[in-house]
Design a protein around this motif. Structure first.
Motif, PDB file in Angstrom:
ATOM      1  N   GLY A  68       0.781  -1.219   0.000  1.00 41.24           N
ATOM      2  CA  GLY A  68       0.000   0.000   0.000  1.00 41.24           C
ATOM      3  C   GLY A  68       0.818   1.277   0.000  1.00 41.24           C
ATOM      4  N   HIS A  69       2.152   1.160   0.115  1.00 40.22           N
ATOM      5  CA  HIS A  69       2.993   2.355   0.222  1.00 40.22           C
ATOM      6  C   HIS A  69       4.086   2.423  -0.849  1.00 40.22           C
ATOM      7  CE1 HIS A  69       1.293   3.446   4.125  1.00 40.22           C
ATOM      8  NE2 HIS A  69       1.432   2.182   4.482  1.00 40.22           N
ATOM      9  N   ASN A  70       4.696   1.291  -1.132  1.00 40.79           N
ATOM     10  CA  ASN A  70       5.870   1.240  -1.999  1.00 40.79           C
ATOM     11  C   ASN A  70       5.544   0.452  -3.262  1.00 40.79           C
ATOM     12  OD1 ASN A  70       7.802   2.355   0.155  1.00 40.79           O
ATOM     13  ND2 ASN A  70       6.931   0.555   1.161  1.00 40.79           N
ATOM     14  N   VAL A  71       6.021   0.948  -4.394  1.00 37.23           N
ATOM     15  CA  VAL A  71       5.683   0.313  -5.665  1.00 37.23           C
ATOM     16  C   VAL A  71       6.961  -0.048  -6.410  1.00 37.23           C
ATOM     17  CG1 VAL A  71       5.547   2.506  -6.941  1.00 37.23           C
ATOM     18  CG2 VAL A  71       4.278   0.502  -7.759  1.00 37.23           C
ATOM     19  N   GLU A  72       6.924  -1.204  -7.080  1.00 35.60           N
ATOM     20  CA  GLU A  72       8.015  -1.640  -7.937  1.00 35.60           C
ATOM     21  C   GLU A  72       7.550  -1.610  -9.390  1.00 35.60           C
ATOM     22  OE1 GLU A  72       9.270  -5.498  -6.658  1.00 35.60           O
ATOM     23  OE2 GLU A  72       9.880  -4.804  -4.668  1.00 35.60           O
ATOM     24  N   ARG A 101      -0.890   8.660  -7.172  1.00 37.68           N
ATOM     25  CA  ARG A 101      -1.218   7.801  -6.025  1.00 37.68           C
ATOM     26  C   ARG A 101      -0.353   8.100  -4.803  1.00 37.68           C
ATOM     27  NH1 ARG A 101      -1.551   2.297  -9.771  1.00 37.68           N
ATOM     28  NH2 ARG A 101      -3.160   3.118 -11.172  1.00 37.68           N
ATOM     29  N   ALA A 102       0.618   8.979  -4.954  1.00 40.30           N
ATOM     30  CA  ALA A 102       1.455   9.437  -3.831  1.00 40.30           C
ATOM     31  C   ALA A 102       2.127   8.280  -3.100  1.00 40.30           C
ATOM     32  CB  ALA A 102       0.634  10.281  -2.864  1.00 40.30           C
ATOM     33  N   TYR A 103       2.722   7.356  -3.866  1.00 44.83           N
ATOM     34  CA  TYR A 103       3.448   6.263  -3.231  1.00 44.83           C
ATOM     35  C   TYR A 103       4.638   6.811  -2.443  1.00 44.83           C
ATOM     36  CZ  TYR A 103       0.907   2.843  -6.083  1.00 44.83           C
ATOM     37  OH  TYR A 103      -0.064   2.066  -6.649  1.00 44.83           O
ATOM     38  N   SER A 104       4.986   6.120  -1.373  1.00 42.21           N
ATOM     39  CA  SER A 104       6.124   6.546  -0.550  1.00 42.21           C
ATOM     40  C   SER A 104       7.436   6.381  -1.294  1.00 42.21           C
ATOM     41  CB  SER A 104       6.164   5.738   0.755  1.00 42.21           C
ATOM     42  OG  SER A 104       5.001   5.945   1.516  1.00 42.21           O
ATOM     43  N   SER A 105       7.559   5.332  -2.058  1.00 44.14           N
ATOM     44  CA  SER A 105       8.769   5.108  -2.835  1.00 44.14           C
ATOM     45  C   SER A 105       8.426   4.408  -4.139  1.00 44.14           C
ATOM     46  CB  SER A 105       9.790   4.281  -2.048  1.00 44.14           C
ATOM     47  OG  SER A 105       9.358   2.940  -1.924  1.00 44.14           O
ATOM     48  N   VAL A 106       9.245   4.664  -5.156  1.00 45.72           N
ATOM     49  CA  VAL A 106       9.092   4.045  -6.464  1.00 45.72           C
ATOM     50  C   VAL A 106      10.429   3.422  -6.836  1.00 45.72           C
ATOM     51  CG1 VAL A 106       8.568   4.394  -8.897  1.00 45.72           C
ATOM     52  CG2 VAL A 106       7.369   5.748  -7.163  1.00 45.72           C
ATOM     53  N   LEU A 107      10.432   2.124  -7.089  1.00 43.02           N
ATOM     54  CA  LEU A 107      11.656   1.408  -7.421  1.00 43.02           C
ATOM     55  C   LEU A 107      11.538   0.786  -8.803  1.00 43.02           C
ATOM     56  CD1 LEU A 107      12.334  -0.455  -4.043  1.00 43.02           C
ATOM     57  CD2 LEU A 107      13.479   1.598  -4.891  1.00 43.02           C
ATOM     58  N   LEU A 108      12.490   1.080  -9.666  1.00 47.29           N
ATOM     59  CA  LEU A 108      12.564   0.459 -10.984  1.00 47.29           C
ATOM     60  C   LEU A 108      13.500  -0.739 -10.875  1.00 47.29           C
ATOM     61  CD1 LEU A 108      11.926   0.514 -14.049  1.00 47.29           C
ATOM     62  CD2 LEU A 108      13.981   1.938 -14.327  1.00 47.29           C
ATOM     63  N   GLY A 176       1.616  -1.563   6.692  1.00 44.46           N
ATOM     64  CA  GLY A 176       1.031  -1.593   5.360  1.00 44.46           C
ATOM     65  C   GLY A 176      -0.476  -1.697   5.383  1.00 44.46           C
ATOM     66  N   ASP A 177      -1.011  -2.126   4.256  1.00 44.65           N
ATOM     67  CA  ASP A 177      -2.455  -2.258   4.081  1.00 44.65           C
ATOM     68  C   ASP A 177      -2.913  -3.570   4.694  1.00 44.65           C
ATOM     69  OD1 ASP A 177      -5.059  -2.430   3.227  1.00 44.65           O
ATOM     70  OD2 ASP A 177      -4.630  -2.041   1.113  1.00 44.65           O
ATOM     71  N   ASP A 178      -3.797  -3.507   5.694  1.00 42.97           N
ATOM     72  CA  ASP A 178      -4.290  -4.721   6.354  1.00 42.97           C
ATOM     73  C   ASP A 178      -5.259  -5.511   5.487  1.00 42.97           C
ATOM     74  OD1 ASP A 178      -2.822  -3.905   8.520  1.00 42.97           O
ATOM     75  OD2 ASP A 178      -4.553  -3.138   9.646  1.00 42.97           O
ATOM     76  N   ASN A 179      -5.700  -4.948   4.381  1.00 43.31           N
ATOM     77  CA  ASN A 179      -6.727  -5.602   3.569  1.00 43.31           C
ATOM     78  C   ASN A 179      -6.182  -6.141   2.253  1.00 43.31           C
ATOM     79  OD1 ASN A 179      -8.933  -5.014   5.377  1.00 43.31           O
ATOM     80  ND2 ASN A 179      -8.702  -2.875   4.737  1.00 43.31           N
ATOM     81  N   LEU A 180      -4.855  -6.345   2.156  1.00 45.58           N
ATOM     82  CA  LEU A 180      -4.295  -6.905   0.934  1.00 45.58           C
ATOM     83  C   LEU A 180      -4.791  -8.334   0.751  1.00 45.58           C
ATOM     84  CD1 LEU A 180      -0.605  -5.641   1.209  1.00 45.58           C
ATOM     85  CD2 LEU A 180      -2.391  -4.770  -0.292  1.00 45.58           C
ATOM     86  N   PRO A 181      -4.970  -8.789  -0.510  1.00 45.99           N
ATOM     87  CA  PRO A 181      -5.442 -10.151  -0.736  1.00 45.99           C
ATOM     88  C   PRO A 181      -4.474 -11.176  -0.170  1.00 45.99           C
ATOM     89  CG  PRO A 181      -4.631  -9.155  -2.778  1.00 45.99           C
ATOM     90  CD  PRO A 181      -4.714  -8.069  -1.774  1.00 45.99           C
TER      91      PRO A 181
END
Length: 280
Positions: A68-72, A101-108, A176-181
């Motif tokens: 819910g915060h960090n995206v790859e 979406r204002a992610y905390s971090s973006v990693l390529l 993180g997000d408590d409702n992740l699948p």
């Protein structure tokens, strides 16, 4: 032509697999495409960007956010269509989504052997955040008796906060997000228990004859007792008993403790992947 996709059709999945095949035939190694996640994309949000030339897929970039915060960001461009600006256009579109979406971090994520990927990251001001070994196990680990009374069960809907807390504590993430699948037909989240208390978690994937282990976390207060080794051995043996031919996982190159654990079970490094932090 750029397509911002909400969910992936069967035809799109087949096109992505064909593109992966063409890419690896030239580059070798592997790509961290997260097939289990791609197969279950929510149709409410755009997480996949595809570049088409008529009906032929020439480029792909996927967004993967597990907490819910960090995206790859992970993608590829057809070797025959490189140096046409496709990767840049895909990345521009992905960063716009990340910004909204204002992610905390973006990693390529780029394979270490991909000069094009490294140049793309550095050209956008990317800073190397960390590197990971992609590791592979091709034989079931030997069974050993253990004095530990460890339970491993499937996570249920009430376990979301527990799983989130364990992952955040073990890896130093914010909650993180408590409702992740927690499960689908390719992915299962497990909870590790001792004396009915949750002390760890991991995600297990299964696609065809390939298994995967992700998000393997043991409460730091319970580490050093052999819990991780026993859980890993049992989980991998179960996967091989169910018919997989290999099990993959990832570990930070500087995490000597985890690296020693995995190699002691029989995992071997397949490739190295670099994670570049990008500003949006």
């Amino acid at each position: 032509m750029l397509e911002l996709s909400k969910g992936l059709s069967v035809a799109a999945m087949e096109a992505i697999k064909a593109l992966e095949h063409r890419t690896l035939a030239v580059d070798g190694g592997r790509l961290k495409l997260e097939w289990g996640t791609l197969a279950h994309r929510a149709i409410e949000q755009t997480n996949d960007l595809l570049w088409w030339d008529d009906t032929r897929l020439l480029g792909f970039l996927g967004l993967h956010c597990f907490d819910g915060h960090n995206v790859e960001l992970v993608g590829m461009v057809d070797p025959a269509a490189r140096r046409q600006g496709i990767a840049t256009k895909l990345l521009d579109a992905a960063l716009a989504l990340c910004r909204d979406r204002a992610y905390s971090s973006v990693l390529l994520v780029t394979p270490r052997n991909s000069e094009a990927g490294r140049c793309l990251a550095l050209g956008r001001g990317g800073v190397l955040d960390h590197s990971e070994y992609a590791m592979l196990l091709t034989d079931a680990p030997t069974a050993h008796p253990s004095p530990l009374h460890i339970g491993i069960r499937s996570a249920n809907v009430d376990d979301g906060p527990v799983v989130s807390r364990l992952v955040a504590t073990a890896f130093g993430y914010p909650p993180g997000d408590d409702n992740l699948p927690l499960a689908n037909d390719l992915l299962q989240t497990l909870v590790i228990e001792m004396d009915d208390i949750a002390v760890g978690t991991l995600r297990v994937t299964r696609e065809g004859d390939a298994g995967g282990i992700y998000g393997f976390a043991v409460d730091p207060a319970m580490q050093g007792r052999g819990i991780g080794r026993e859980v890993l051995r049992r989980t991998c043996r179960k996967l091989f008993d169910e018919g997989v031919k290999q099990v993959g996982l990832e570990v930070a190159t500087q995490n000597e403790g985890a690296l020693g654990l995995y190699t002691s079970i029989g995992f071997r490094p397949l490739t190295t992947e670099d994670y570049y932090s990008l500003a949006t």
